[in-house]
Design a protein around this motif. Structure first.
Motif, mmCIF file in Angstrom:
data_model
loop_
_atom_site.group_PDB
_atom_site.id
_atom_site.type_symbol
_atom_site.label_atom_id
_atom_site.label_comp_id
_atom_site.label_asym_id
_atom_site.label_seq_id
_atom_site.Cartn_x
_atom_site.Cartn_y
_atom_site.Cartn_z
ATOM 1 N N ALA A 85 41.252 40.461 36.419
ATOM 2 C CA ALA A 85 42.149 39.700 35.607
ATOM 3 C C ALA A 85 43.549 40.336 35.902
ATOM 4 N N GLY A 86 43.901 41.640 36.088
ATOM 5 C CA GLY A 86 45.097 42.184 36.683
ATOM 6 C C GLY A 86 45.460 41.644 37.836
ATOM 7 N N LEU A 87 44.556 41.620 38.713
ATOM 8 C CA LEU A 87 44.944 41.042 40.091
ATOM 9 C C LEU A 87 45.340 39.600 40.152
ATOM 10 N N TRP A 88 44.293 38.896 39.208
ATOM 11 C CA TRP A 88 44.967 37.495 39.310
ATOM 12 C C TRP A 88 46.079 37.202 38.575
ATOM 13 N N LEU A 89 46.484 37.772 37.428
ATOM 14 C CA LEU A 89 47.793 37.947 37.075
ATOM 15 C C LEU A 89 48.996 38.236 37.763
ATOM 16 N N ALA A 90 48.962 39.422 38.734
ATOM 17 C CA ALA A 90 49.661 39.965 39.631
ATOM 18 C C ALA A 90 49.938 38.816 40.866
ATOM 19 N N ALA A 91 48.752 38.107 41.376
ATOM 20 C CA ALA A 91 48.962 37.358 42.535
ATOM 21 C C ALA A 91 49.678 35.796 41.778
ATOM 22 N N GLU A 92 49.516 35.526 40.684
ATOM 23 C CA GLU A 92 49.997 34.377 40.134
ATOM 24 C C GLU A 92 51.478 34.509 39.775
ATOM 25 N N GLN A 93 51.829 35.703 39.305
ATOM 26 C CA GLN A 93 53.114 36.004 38.948
ATOM 27 C C GLN A 93 54.153 36.607 39.715
ATOM 28 N N GLY A 94 53.629 37.095 40.708
ATOM 29 C CA GLY A 94 54.418 37.808 41.868
ATOM 30 C C GLY A 94 54.587 39.103 41.337
ATOM 31 N N ALA A 95 53.801 39.979 40.701
ATOM 32 C CA ALA A 95 53.912 41.244 40.426
ATOM 33 C C ALA A 95 53.073 42.262 41.180
ATOM 34 N N GLU A 96 53.217 43.504 41.024
ATOM 35 C CA GLU A 96 52.659 44.448 41.800
ATOM 36 C C GLU A 96 51.103 44.536 41.444
ATOM 37 N N LEU A 97 50.601 44.582 42.475
ATOM 38 C CA LEU A 97 48.928 44.425 42.574
ATOM 39 C C LEU A 97 48.164 45.404 41.739
ATOM 40 N N LEU A 98 48.604 46.638 42.054
ATOM 41 C CA LEU A 98 47.778 47.916 41.547
ATOM 42 C C LEU A 98 48.207 48.054 40.160
ATOM 43 N N LEU A 99 49.444 47.982 39.932
ATOM 44 C CA LEU A 99 49.936 48.269 38.519
ATOM 45 C C LEU A 99 49.490 47.419 37.522
ATOM 46 N N TRP A 100 49.347 46.097 37.840
ATOM 47 C CA TRP A 100 48.807 45.209 36.972
ATOM 48 C C TRP A 100 47.206 45.178 36.921
ATOM 49 N N GLY A 101 46.553 45.438 38.227
ATOM 50 C CA GLY A 101 45.099 45.672 38.287
ATOM 51 C C GLY A 101 44.657 46.605 37.150
ATOM 52 N N LEU A 102 45.637 47.864 37.207
ATOM 53 C CA LEU A 102 45.236 48.856 36.159
ATOM 54 C C LEU A 102 45.299 48.428 34.661
ATOM 55 N N ALA A 103 46.518 47.553 34.663
ATOM 56 C CA ALA A 103 47.061 47.345 33.145
ATOM 57 C C ALA A 103 45.917 46.260 32.506
ATOM 58 N N GLY A 104 45.323 45.487 33.694
ATOM 59 C CA GLY A 104 44.380 44.578 33.362
ATOM 60 C C GLY A 104 42.974 45.407 32.801
ATOM 61 N N ILE A 105 42.693 46.347 33.449
ATOM 62 C CA ILE A 105 41.506 47.361 33.110
ATOM 63 C C ILE A 105 41.927 47.712 31.712
ATOM 64 N N LEU A 106 43.247 48.217 31.309
ATOM 65 C CA LEU A 106 43.458 48.838 30.100
ATOM 66 C C LEU A 106 43.260 47.612 28.918
ATOM 67 N N GLY A 107 43.899 46.495 29.427
ATOM 68 C CA GLY A 107 43.785 45.264 28.506
ATOM 69 C C GLY A 107 42.505 44.838 27.935
ATOM 70 N N LEU A 108 41.479 44.950 29.096
ATOM 71 C CA LEU A 108 40.351 44.231 28.977
ATOM 72 C C LEU A 108 39.493 45.300 28.220
ATOM 73 N N LEU A 109 39.548 46.721 28.542
ATOM 74 C CA LEU A 109 38.978 47.623 27.668
ATOM 75 C C LEU A 109 39.264 47.513 26.162
ATOM 76 N N LEU A 110 40.615 47.347 25.764
ATOM 77 C CA LEU A 110 41.356 47.139 24.431
ATOM 78 C C LEU A 110 40.510 46.006 23.740
ATOM 79 N N LEU A 111 40.395 44.928 24.634
ATOM 80 C CA LEU A 111 39.818 43.665 24.076
ATOM 81 C C LEU A 111 38.261 43.840 23.750
ATOM 82 N N ARG A 112 37.661 44.747 24.476
ATOM 83 C CA ARG A 112 36.046 45.029 24.342
ATOM 84 C C ARG A 112 36.217 46.087 22.791
ATOM 85 N N ILE A 113 37.033 47.050 22.773
ATOM 86 C CA ILE A 113 37.024 47.882 21.502
ATOM 87 C C ILE A 113 37.529 47.073 20.411
ATOM 88 N N THR A 114 38.391 46.264 20.324
ATOM 89 C CA THR A 114 38.736 45.253 19.211
ATOM 90 C C THR A 114 37.406 44.370 18.935
#
Length: 151
Positions: A96-125
């Protein structure tokens, strides 16, 4: 013809509706938590500085579909192991982070890690809101709308 009692067969509509409401509730709660965390950071038109898009768009357009894909994969694997669940959610979050970065022109690795944190937060909630089904409509609709109005 053998007739089965109605109370033995769970309603497909009820089950899928409860699943959808749970997913919306965990996305809403995640949105509120991330918004509260980002409250102190500078923002421009609802987009935090350094982010390629707004918080609700990131959660609902990228995080929620990735969580649905992760749930489908877990259902196909038929595994009840927490380790397998964690690995699938980490992989889906990175995707999801790579998908976001590819579509929005952001840094791949940073947003890939942010996607991991975001989805883990989704799972915890999700694990949290499943414990209180009476609060699902509050977390799914009212709390995110209130947060949108206030922020």
């Amino acid at each position: 013809m053998n007739k089965m009692p109605d109370y033995d067969i769970p309603s497909v509509r009820l089950t899928s509706g409860l699943y959808a409401l749970t997913k919306l509730a965990c996305a809403g709660l995640t949105y509120v938590l991330i918004s509260l965390l980002m409250l102190g950071f500078p923002q421009h038109n609802g987009v935090p500085e350094g982010w390629p898009l707004s918080i609700p768009y990131a959660i609902y357009a990228y995080g929620l579909p990735a969580a649905l894909v992760a749930d489908v994969l877990l259902r196909l694997l038929r595994s009840t192991s927490h380790i397998v669940s964690l690995v699938v959610y980490v992989a889906a979050g990175f995707g999801a982070g790579l998908w976001l970065a590819a579509e929005q022109g952001a840094e791949l690795l940073l947003w890939g890690l942010a996607g991991i944190l975001g989805l883990l937060l989704l799972r915890i909630t999700q694990l949290g809101v499943e414990r209180s089904p009476l609060l699902l409509p509050v977390f799914a609709l009212f709390l995110p709308l209130l947060c949108l109005l206030l922020l």
